[in-house]
Motif scaffolding. Sequence first.
Motif, PDB file in Angstrom:
ATOM      1  N   SER A  94       0.862  -1.194   0.000  1.00 13.07           N
ATOM      2  CA  SER A  94       0.000   0.000   0.000  1.00 13.07           C
ATOM      3  C   SER A  94       0.891   1.235   0.000  1.00 13.07           C
ATOM      4  N   PRO A  95       1.346   1.688  -1.177  1.00 12.47           N
ATOM      5  CA  PRO A  95       2.255   2.835  -1.241  1.00 12.47           C
ATOM      6  C   PRO A  95       1.677   4.062  -0.543  1.00 12.47           C
ATOM      7  N   VAL A  99       9.088   4.354   2.841  1.00 16.81           N
ATOM      8  CA  VAL A  99       9.728   3.096   2.470  1.00 16.81           C
ATOM      9  C   VAL A  99       9.178   1.927   3.272  1.00 16.81           C
ATOM     10  N   GLN A 100       9.454   0.726   2.774  1.00 20.08           N
ATOM     11  CA  GLN A 100       9.092  -0.501   3.472  1.00 20.08           C
ATOM     12  C   GLN A 100       9.890  -0.585   4.773  1.00 20.08           C
ATOM     13  N   VAL A 101       9.203  -0.789   5.885  1.00 21.57           N
ATOM     14  CA  VAL A 101       9.858  -0.921   7.185  1.00 21.57           C
ATOM     15  C   VAL A 101       9.614  -2.337   7.699  1.00 21.57           C
ATOM     16  N   PHE A 102      10.690  -3.003   8.117  1.00 21.46           N
ATOM     17  CA  PHE A 102      10.598  -4.351   8.659  1.00 21.46           C
ATOM     18  C   PHE A 102      10.463  -4.266  10.172  1.00 21.46           C
TER      19      PHE A 102
END
Length: 160
Positions: A94-95, A99-102
């Motif tokens: 879901s932009p 950024v992608q966070v783990f």
Amino acid sequence: MANVNAASGLRTFENGGVLNIVDGATTSTVLNLTEGSVKWKAAMRERIEWKDRGVIQTPGEGDDTPSDVEFEVFMGSVQSSTELYQLLTKVKSSPDGFVQVFTSVVIKLPGYRGASTGESITFGSCWLMENVEWEPGSGTSWAKMKFKLRSASAPTMATY
């Protein structure tokens, strides 16, 4: 005077250490790490150094700095969605402009070779901080990839 860094607590990652990347409910164990490549730097506050008439004074605390984790692996597959490269470079489902966070990156250091207990270092809320670095193999080495992740907070130390 208390002793610190006693020999009874010495650890080596190569004696069965584990590097996990946690993404929600999914924990991925990173395999084929190159020897000596797992490194980390803990977050802290910047130091504001100053002098008064040429004499160094006690530094002040500045802005927060991040924690960094880096490691290198012998390259496995890169195209499969279940591989390390795809895991760390994926775009959010879901932009939202971020950024992608783990969930976390966990480094486990066993007490000794074959031990089921040891110490863990957990970095919460991590993201890929720069482009993946790739290096070709040669006649005596496999191709390698280097990854650098960042966390806004200091790591949490624990035993397992």
